[in-house]
Design an enzyme around this catalytic site. Structure first.
Site, mmCIF file in Angstrom:
data_model
loop_
_atom_site.group_PDB
_atom_site.id
_atom_site.type_symbol
_atom_site.label_atom_id
_atom_site.label_comp_id
_atom_site.label_asym_id
_atom_site.label_seq_id
_atom_site.Cartn_x
_atom_site.Cartn_y
_atom_site.Cartn_z
ATOM 1 N N CYS A 1 0.832 -1.202 0.000
ATOM 2 C CA CYS A 1 0.000 0.000 0.000
ATOM 3 C C CYS A 1 0.866 1.251 0.000
ATOM 4 C CB CYS A 1 -0.915 0.003 1.223
ATOM 5 S SG CYS A 1 -1.967 1.469 1.340
ATOM 6 N N CYS B 1 -0.534 5.734 7.161
ATOM 7 C CA CYS B 1 -1.852 5.275 7.595
ATOM 8 C C CYS B 1 -1.788 4.494 8.900
ATOM 9 C CB CYS B 1 -2.493 4.423 6.498
ATOM 10 S SG CYS B 1 -4.129 3.775 6.928
ATOM 11 N N CYS C 1 -2.703 -1.041 8.357
ATOM 12 C CA CYS C 1 -2.267 -2.408 8.034
ATOM 13 C C CYS C 1 -0.774 -2.515 8.344
ATOM 14 C CB CYS C 1 -2.539 -2.736 6.574
ATOM 15 S SG CYS C 1 -4.276 -2.644 6.118
ATOM 16 N N CYS D 1 -7.417 2.260 -1.080
ATOM 17 C CA CYS D 1 -7.385 1.386 0.091
ATOM 18 C C CYS D 1 -7.542 -0.052 -0.387
ATOM 19 C CB CYS D 1 -8.487 1.750 1.086
ATOM 20 S SG CYS D 1 -8.500 0.680 2.548
ATOM 21 N N GLN E 1 -20.287 -8.360 11.495
ATOM 22 C CA GLN E 1 -18.844 -8.606 11.445
ATOM 23 C C GLN E 1 -18.282 -8.091 10.121
ATOM 24 O OE1 GLN E 1 -16.610 -9.659 13.536
ATOM 25 N NE2 GLN E 1 -17.645 -10.849 15.126
ATOM 26 N N TYR F 1 -24.703 -10.520 24.494
ATOM 27 C CA TYR F 1 -24.084 -9.526 23.605
ATOM 28 C C TYR F 1 -24.332 -9.966 22.160
ATOM 29 C CZ TYR F 1 -21.681 -8.916 28.078
ATOM 30 O OH TYR F 1 -21.398 -8.780 29.415
ATOM 31 N N GLU G 1 -28.820 -7.789 24.199
ATOM 32 C CA GLU G 1 -27.916 -6.800 23.613
ATOM 33 C C GLU G 1 -28.257 -5.427 24.162
ATOM 34 O OE1 GLU G 1 -25.376 -4.480 21.828
ATOM 35 O OE2 GLU G 1 -25.208 -6.661 21.550
ATOM 36 N N ASP H 1 -20.158 -13.063 23.596
ATOM 37 C CA ASP H 1 -19.390 -12.357 22.564
ATOM 38 C C ASP H 1 -19.384 -10.866 22.902
ATOM 39 O OD1 ASP H 1 -17.978 -11.618 20.349
ATOM 40 O OD2 ASP H 1 -19.547 -12.105 18.890
ATOM 41 N N CYS I 1 -12.758 -10.569 20.890
ATOM 42 C CA CYS I 1 -11.850 -9.878 19.977
ATOM 43 C C CYS I 1 -10.651 -9.320 20.738
ATOM 44 C CB CYS I 1 -12.573 -8.756 19.236
ATOM 45 S SG CYS I 1 -13.269 -7.486 20.325
#
Length: 480
Positions: A75, A81, A84, A177, A305, A341, A362, A411, A438
């Site tokens: 990139c 940026c 990544c 991008c 997601q 969640y 939720e 989650d 996550c």
């Protein structure tokens, strides 16, 4: 006044390992130094910009000798940026480091007894894997290192792209991008040039003024495309509707493949649009994602997601653990499953066919409305959904009303679960729990609480975000 201490320049430093938050590390005179945009094996010069008692932080000023593993960044925005940061690292090494990150955080933070951890599930796509990106307009973009700020015209200072890390009011203008497939880049560039040609002002993040504010592009696995343009305070007067209409018509004509074309006027002090009224200008007000035989209705405010293909693999892991829980059970009936969640109900609905009842909770009311709509779209009548703060909703009365869970799926957001929620779950004593996270660090903290009554029987990492340090992790727990 005392003289400001000059921070050192460290020369010919060999980077030793990958550390937390995507940084790498080396040791200098017994002290750890953390640095971004470097990989193990690099020999670099480091300018220190932060000194603490136990560590230092800095940035690379010179790549003296590249690591044998180092790749050229694909990139053109890599240096500025930061989105990544691991693209200079071969993908097999990326997922190896993520696997180790899961091991380290579960053992060092949670001090947990672990089974053998399954090999991480990598992503077949390592570019153009995201289904959603949000771009910000800025009247004062980030000035690149090879540019002279005073030589730039007002038009050349305009930008449309991503926020620069550490600067709330600076946006990096993005040419291309690599994270999202077409027509994401084409849409962004067209709107940028159109706005400039028509003299539509870009948002000023400090003064909170401007006509063009943000745009959100969604590209579903079904091929459907959603665009939502947020206009700023300068678009509030009714007299500016002609400008809005002209832009929306131009976009609709240029990109007929857009399934759902929307706009919103946002005069607030932040970019969130969940509390604002969305207008569908062309097409329908939603798009669909598909997962096996399930359809998920996605609106401008919906959460889904952001890596559709890896989300399917992630949910398949959860389903496999749930199936194992059923096979382990002596109960002849289908299980009651709690999906805590639940978001827009994706996991709950994915598991519904194997359950007698699925209960989703939720915090965000709009997400629960999406979950109910998705259940209806798919003809699922054994799923019920509740909106509210988990620590307030999930109590003994709620469990009495909905039935004691046989399987609990968690989650939560990155911060993990509230201690009160953990205590209720311990009292509930569900035979099986499946914890999706996550953030393995907060997951480790929560699992240490559950370790009083639960044994970890399986751990499965999943890579949702190639070229970043982020990793998803699924843990299967059995009540002792």
């Amino acid at each position: 006044m005392g003289r400001k201490k000059i921070k050192p320049l460290l020369e010919n430093v060999t980077i030793e390992a990958v550390a937390a938050e995507g940084k790498s590390l080396a040791h200098i005179d017994g002290k750890v130094v953390f640095v971004p945009l470097a990989i193990p094996g690099d020999v670099v010069d480091i300018q220190v910009n932060k000194v603490r008692r136990g560590y230092m932080e800095g940035f690379v000023t010179k790549l003296v000798k590249p690591s044998a593993d180092r790749l050229a960044p694909f990139c053109s925005h890599y240096e500025d940026c930061g989105g990544c940061a691991w693209q200079i690292l071969p993908y097999p090494l990326q997922i190896a480091f993520k696997q180790q990150q899961v091991v380290d955080q579960l053992t060092r933070i949670g001090h947990l007894q672990l089974p053998e951890i399954s090999p991480i599930i990598g992503s077949e796509k390592i570019e153009e894997y995201r289904n959603k990106l949000e771009y910000t307009f800025s009247r004062r973009r980030w000035v690149l290192s090879d540019e002279e700020p005073q030589s730039l015209s007002d038009e050349e200072r305009l930008g449309l792209g991503f926020h620069v890390k550490g600067f709330f009011d600076k946006v990096l203008d993005i040419k291309r991008c690599h994270l999202q497939p077409s027509p994401s880049n084409e849409i962004r560039l067209f709107i940028r040039e159109y706005a400039i040609s028509k003299g539509l002002t870009f948002f000023d993040l400090r003064e909170q003024t401007g006509f063009m504010r943000t745009l959100i592009v969604r590209t579903a696995s079904t091929g459907e495309v959603m665009l939502t343009i947020a206009f700023g305070p300068d678009a509030v007067p009714a007299s500016r509707f002609a400008d809005i209409e002209a832009l929306m018509n131009a976009v609709a004509e240029r990109f007929p493949e857009i399934t759902s074309l929307n706009y919103v006027i946002n005069p607030k002090g932040n970019d969130t649009i969940n509390d604002l009224e969305i207008t569908t200008f062309r097409g329908r007000g939603w798009i669909y994602e598909q997962m096996e035989d399930l359809k998920f209705k996605i609106g401008p405010k919906s959460f889904y997601q952001t890596n559709s293909e890896q989300a399917y693999k992630l949910y398949s892991v959860v389903r496999n653990f749930a199936r194992q829980a059923v096979s382990d059970s002596t109960n002849c009936c289908k299980p009651i499953i709690y999906d805590l969640y639940t978001g827009t109900g994706t996991i709950a609905l994915f598991l519904s066919s194997m359950a007698s009842k699925v209960v989703g909770i939720e915090y965000v009311p709009e997400a629960i409305e999406d979950a109910k709509e998705n259940a209806s779209v798919n003809g699922i009548d054994n799923a019920v959904f509740y909106a509210g703060d988990m620590k307030d909703v999930l109590n003994e009365t709620f469990i009495e009303d909905n039935g004691k869970p046989d399987i609990v799926v968690l989650d939560p957001p990155r911060a993990g679960i509230h201690p009160d929620v953990a205590e209720v779950l311990l009292k509930t004593a569900a035979p099986k729990m499946i914890y999706v996270s996550c953030n393995p660090a907060s997951q480790a903290r929560d699992l240490a609480i559950f370790a009083r009554d639960y044994e970890i029987t399986a751990v499965q990492p999943v890579d949702m975000f190639p070229h970043t340090h982020h990793v998803e992790n699924v843990v299967f727990l059995n009540h002792r």
